[in-house]
Design a protein around this motif. Structure first.
Motif, PDB file in Angstrom:
ATOM      1  N   VAL A 172      12.663 -17.038 -28.426  1.00 16.29           N
ATOM      2  CA  VAL A 172      13.556 -15.520 -28.388  1.00 16.29           C
ATOM      3  C   VAL A 172      13.755 -15.720 -27.019  1.00 16.29           C
ATOM      4  O   VAL A 172      12.951 -15.906 -26.061  1.00 16.29           O
ATOM      5  CB  VAL A 172      12.883 -14.650 -29.128  1.00 16.29           C
ATOM      6  CG1 VAL A 172      14.075 -13.513 -28.791  1.00 16.29           C
ATOM      7  CG2 VAL A 172      12.400 -14.302 -30.518  1.00 16.29           C
ATOM      8  N   LYS A 173      15.000 -15.729 -26.989  1.00 16.93           N
ATOM      9  CA  LYS A 173      15.744 -15.392 -25.475  1.00 16.93           C
ATOM     10  C   LYS A 173      15.212 -14.207 -24.453  1.00 16.93           C
ATOM     11  O   LYS A 173      14.997 -12.990 -25.493  1.00 16.93           O
ATOM     12  CB  LYS A 173      17.137 -14.725 -25.355  1.00 16.93           C
ATOM     13  CG  LYS A 173      17.841 -15.454 -23.901  1.00 16.93           C
ATOM     14  CD  LYS A 173      19.397 -14.766 -24.391  1.00 16.93           C
ATOM     15  CE  LYS A 173      20.064 -14.737 -22.984  1.00 16.93           C
ATOM     16  NZ  LYS A 173      21.301 -14.361 -22.923  1.00 16.93           N
ATOM     17  N   ASP A 176      15.353 -10.141 -25.350  1.00 16.30           N
ATOM     18  CA  ASP A 176      15.685  -9.436 -26.746  1.00 16.30           C
ATOM     19  C   ASP A 176      14.769  -9.078 -28.023  1.00 16.30           C
ATOM     20  O   ASP A 176      14.542 -10.077 -29.234  1.00 16.30           O
ATOM     21  CB  ASP A 176      16.597 -10.724 -27.542  1.00 16.30           C
ATOM     22  CG  ASP A 176      17.581 -10.738 -28.825  1.00 16.30           C
ATOM     23  OD1 ASP A 176      17.515  -9.311 -29.381  1.00 16.30           O
ATOM     24  OD2 ASP A 176      18.096 -11.399 -29.262  1.00 16.30           O
ATOM     25  N   LYS A 178      15.150  -6.954 -30.410  1.00 10.09           N
ATOM     26  CA  LYS A 178      15.744  -6.857 -31.140  1.00 10.09           C
ATOM     27  C   LYS A 178      15.350  -8.135 -32.343  1.00 10.09           C
ATOM     28  O   LYS A 178      14.204  -8.177 -33.157  1.00 10.09           O
ATOM     29  CB  LYS A 178      17.329  -6.300 -31.784  1.00 10.09           C
ATOM     30  CG  LYS A 178      17.577  -6.052 -33.188  1.00 10.09           C
ATOM     31  CD  LYS A 178      18.909  -5.556 -33.515  1.00 10.09           C
ATOM     32  CE  LYS A 178      19.336  -5.757 -34.732  1.00 10.09           C
ATOM     33  NZ  LYS A 178      20.861  -4.689 -34.605  1.00 10.09           N
ATOM     34  N   SER A 179      15.451  -9.196 -31.748  1.00 12.86           N
ATOM     35  CA  SER A 179      15.045 -10.609 -32.546  1.00 12.86           C
ATOM     36  C   SER A 179      13.907 -10.736 -32.678  1.00 12.86           C
ATOM     37  O   SER A 179      13.455 -11.467 -33.594  1.00 12.86           O
ATOM     38  CB  SER A 179      15.796 -11.658 -31.372  1.00 12.86           C
ATOM     39  OG  SER A 179      17.518 -11.239 -31.626  1.00 12.86           O
ATOM     40  N   SER A 182      11.945  -9.002 -35.106  1.00 13.01           N
ATOM     41  CA  SER A 182      12.486  -9.699 -36.183  1.00 13.01           C
ATOM     42  C   SER A 182      11.122 -10.482 -37.224  1.00 13.01           C
ATOM     43  O   SER A 182      11.354 -10.561 -38.251  1.00 13.01           O
ATOM     44  CB  SER A 182      13.648  -9.820 -36.765  1.00 13.01           C
ATOM     45  OG  SER A 182      14.163 -10.820 -36.040  1.00 13.01           O
ATOM     46  N   ARG A 183      11.130 -11.138 -35.627  1.00 13.96           N
ATOM     47  CA  ARG A 183      10.308 -12.239 -36.110  1.00 13.96           C
ATOM     48  C   ARG A 183       8.718 -12.655 -36.263  1.00 13.96           C
ATOM     49  O   ARG A 183       7.826 -13.068 -36.887  1.00 13.96           O
ATOM     50  CB  ARG A 183      10.549 -13.348 -35.449  1.00 13.96           C
ATOM     51  CG  ARG A 183      11.729 -14.557 -34.956  1.00 13.96           C
ATOM     52  CD  ARG A 183      11.900 -15.347 -34.122  1.00 13.96           C
ATOM     53  NE  ARG A 183      13.516 -15.791 -34.060  1.00 13.96           N
ATOM     54  CZ  ARG A 183      13.908 -17.170 -33.811  1.00 13.96           C
ATOM     55  NH1 ARG A 183      12.705 -18.174 -33.326  1.00 13.96           N
ATOM     56  NH2 ARG A 183      14.842 -17.367 -34.018  1.00 13.96           N
ATOM     57  N   ARG A 259       8.503 -18.128 -36.489  1.00 13.55           N
ATOM     58  CA  ARG A 259      10.256 -18.583 -34.970  1.00 13.55           C
ATOM     59  C   ARG A 259      11.498 -19.816 -35.284  1.00 13.55           C
ATOM     60  O   ARG A 259      12.242 -19.939 -34.913  1.00 13.55           O
ATOM     61  CB  ARG A 259       9.534 -19.120 -33.858  1.00 13.55           C
ATOM     62  CG  ARG A 259       8.909 -20.927 -34.292  1.00 13.55           C
ATOM     63  CD  ARG A 259       7.346 -20.928 -32.964  1.00 13.55           C
ATOM     64  NE  ARG A 259       6.753 -21.884 -32.882  1.00 13.55           N
ATOM     65  CZ  ARG A 259       6.236 -22.771 -32.371  1.00 13.55           C
ATOM     66  NH1 ARG A 259       5.941 -21.902 -31.399  1.00 13.55           N
ATOM     67  NH2 ARG A 259       5.586 -23.884 -32.812  1.00 13.55           N
ATOM     68  N   ASN A 261      14.337 -21.277 -37.099  1.00 12.86           N
ATOM     69  CA  ASN A 261      15.592 -21.166 -38.005  1.00 12.86           C
ATOM     70  C   ASN A 261      16.001 -20.669 -39.702  1.00 12.86           C
ATOM     71  O   ASN A 261      16.017 -20.050 -40.135  1.00 12.86           O
ATOM     72  CB  ASN A 261      16.844 -21.026 -36.657  1.00 12.86           C
ATOM     73  CG  ASN A 261      16.881 -20.881 -35.434  1.00 12.86           C
ATOM     74  OD1 ASN A 261      16.422 -19.930 -35.031  1.00 12.86           O
ATOM     75  ND2 ASN A 261      17.138 -22.143 -34.701  1.00 12.86           N
ATOM     76  N   GLU A 264      14.849 -17.970 -41.320  1.00 17.86           N
ATOM     77  CA  GLU A 264      15.312 -16.443 -41.600  1.00 17.86           C
ATOM     78  C   GLU A 264      15.164 -15.800 -42.246  1.00 17.86           C
ATOM     79  O   GLU A 264      15.058 -14.257 -42.576  1.00 17.86           O
ATOM     80  CB  GLU A 264      16.510 -16.565 -40.898  1.00 17.86           C
ATOM     81  CG  GLU A 264      17.484 -15.647 -40.070  1.00 17.86           C
ATOM     82  CD  GLU A 264      19.109 -15.418 -39.235  1.00 17.86           C
ATOM     83  OE1 GLU A 264      18.829 -14.440 -38.788  1.00 17.86           O
ATOM     84  OE2 GLU A 264      18.347 -17.030 -38.308  1.00 17.86           O
ATOM     85  N   ARG A 267      12.193 -14.361 -43.055  1.00 16.50           N
ATOM     86  CA  ARG A 267      11.900 -12.843 -43.014  1.00 16.50           C
ATOM     87  C   ARG A 267      12.377 -11.413 -43.247  1.00 16.50           C
ATOM     88  O   ARG A 267      12.164 -11.535 -43.256  1.00 16.50           O
ATOM     89  CB  ARG A 267      11.849 -13.307 -40.702  1.00 16.50           C
ATOM     90  CG  ARG A 267      11.294 -14.260 -40.652  1.00 16.50           C
ATOM     91  CD  ARG A 267      11.366 -15.056 -39.700  1.00 16.50           C
ATOM     92  NE  ARG A 267      12.070 -15.014 -38.809  1.00 16.50           N
ATOM     93  CZ  ARG A 267      12.700 -16.444 -38.193  1.00 16.50           C
ATOM     94  NH1 ARG A 267      11.847 -17.214 -38.812  1.00 16.50           N
ATOM     95  NH2 ARG A 267      14.041 -17.014 -37.471  1.00 16.50           N
ATOM     96  N   ARG A 268      13.879 -12.026 -43.085  1.00 16.24           N
ATOM     97  CA  ARG A 268      14.391 -11.120 -43.667  1.00 16.24           C
ATOM     98  C   ARG A 268      13.807 -10.065 -45.314  1.00 16.24           C
ATOM     99  O   ARG A 268      13.908  -9.015 -45.021  1.00 16.24           O
ATOM    100  CB  ARG A 268      16.212 -11.702 -43.577  1.00 16.24           C
ATOM    101  CG  ARG A 268      16.693 -11.400 -42.792  1.00 16.24           C
ATOM    102  CD  ARG A 268      18.175 -11.360 -43.587  1.00 16.24           C
ATOM    103  NE  ARG A 268      18.390 -12.669 -43.944  1.00 16.24           N
ATOM    104  CZ  ARG A 268      19.248 -14.044 -43.916  1.00 16.24           C
ATOM    105  NH1 ARG A 268      19.153 -14.033 -42.220  1.00 16.24           N
ATOM    106  NH2 ARG A 268      19.566 -14.692 -44.352  1.00 16.24           N
TER     107      ARG A 268
END
Length: 311
Positions: A172-173, A176, A178-179, A182-183, A259, A261, A264, A267-268
């Motif tokens: 993740v950057k 960030d 929030k991202s 979520s992970r 991690r 993509n 994703e 993960r949601r």
């Protein structure tokens, strides 16, 4: 103090009154002058009394004890970390012993192939559960650390290093939050057991027995511990990772799902609190079998009632 001054000057006034009384009898002609003098004296006495009384609070105030405010600093936040011990299991008797605290197992001696179906399943579950719990506790600690650090303006060197590592770990950057949050998923125990049972054939695979590799995780790094696969695909020689304990392999599975993509949607589903069976729908990219793998996971999950371990 005030009463003292009143009494003192009251006595002076009383003496003057007595003097006036007797003086009037003996010196009637001078009595009028004396009365005026007395009035002046009384007035001056009253003024002095009032003046003294007004000064008393000020004098007392000067003598008051000064109470300084004591600043109580909040205890410094300490980054949370899960500690555990690794226990090497050599036989079923050791596996059934009761233990306290955080611990994980390393299968160094049990050959589950020699056990009957029911005993094999029970042993397999017992081997995995402690490691699953530790991995989930680690994720929870990471979430709590991140919740704290996202509100901090100035980081200590230790906190800065922690943040750099965790953002890198989850790809993740930096910054960030929030991202990142979520992970940081707490993947259900039931699905870990299900996928482990499928991938290792209930702990009977060679990679499970020799390298604590539950999920058939491949290795692309020649510098890490690994096991050569029995068959090669053309010129490509396959290797699978070898782990010091079962917990590290479980952590690798959860990290992969956390991690990449492609996971994703999974993960949601986890963050929404979907049921394990619903979450399994998003494992179609985990295996080359696609939807067939999803159906297999859902079948093993429900047949063995693994959801009981999510409570």
């Amino acid at each position: 103090m005030r009463r003292f001054f009143v009494k003192f000057y009251g006595i002076i006034i009383l003496i003057n009154l007595i003097f006036i009384f007797f003086t009037k009898e003996e010196f009637p002609r001078e009595s009028a002058k004396i009365e005026k003098k007395v009035e002046k004296v009384e007035k001056k006495v009253e003024e002095k009394v009032e003046e003294k009384v007004e000064k008393i609070p000020q004098e007392i105030k000067k003598e008051e004890v000064k109470i300084e405010e004591v600043k109580i600093e909040k205890p410094k936040y300490k980054l949370k970390k899960v500690t555990y011990r690794t226990i090497k299991i050599h036989n079923l008797k050791e596996l059934n012993e009761k233990r306290e605290g955080n611990y994980v197992y390393s299968d160094d001696g049990i050959d589950l192939r020699k056990l009957s179906g029911v005993k094999r399943k029970n042993a397999f579950i017992k081997l995995l559960l402690p490691g699953i719990k530790v991995v989930q506790k680690e994720i929870i600690c990471e979430r709590e650390n991140i919740e704290y650090l996202r509100e901090v303006k100035n980081y200590t060197p230790e906190e800065k290093k922690y943040l750099v590592n965790i953002f890198s770990k989850y790809r993740v950057k930096y910054g960030d939050f929030k991202s990142l949050k979520s992970r940081l998923i707490v993947y259900p125990t039931s699905l870990i057991l299900t996928q482990g049972a499928i991938e290792s054939a209930w702990g009977t695979s060679r990679f499970f027995r020799e390298g604590n590799n539950i999920f058939g995780i491949w290795s692309s790094n020649k510098n890490e511990p690994r096991i050569k696969a029995g068959q090669s695909r053309g010129k490509f020689t396959a290797y699978l990772r070898a782990y010091p304990n079962l917990k590290d392999c479980i952590g690798d599975l959860v990290l992969t799902l956390s991690r990449l993509n492609v996971y994703e949607p999974l993960r949601r589903a986890v963050n929404r609190g979907d049921s394990p069976s619903e979450i399994a729908r998003y494992l179609n990219k985990y295996s080359e079998q696609g939807e067939v793998y999803v159906k297999k996971v859902q079948g093993v999950l429900n047949y063995n009632k693994f959801q009981q371990y999510d409570k």
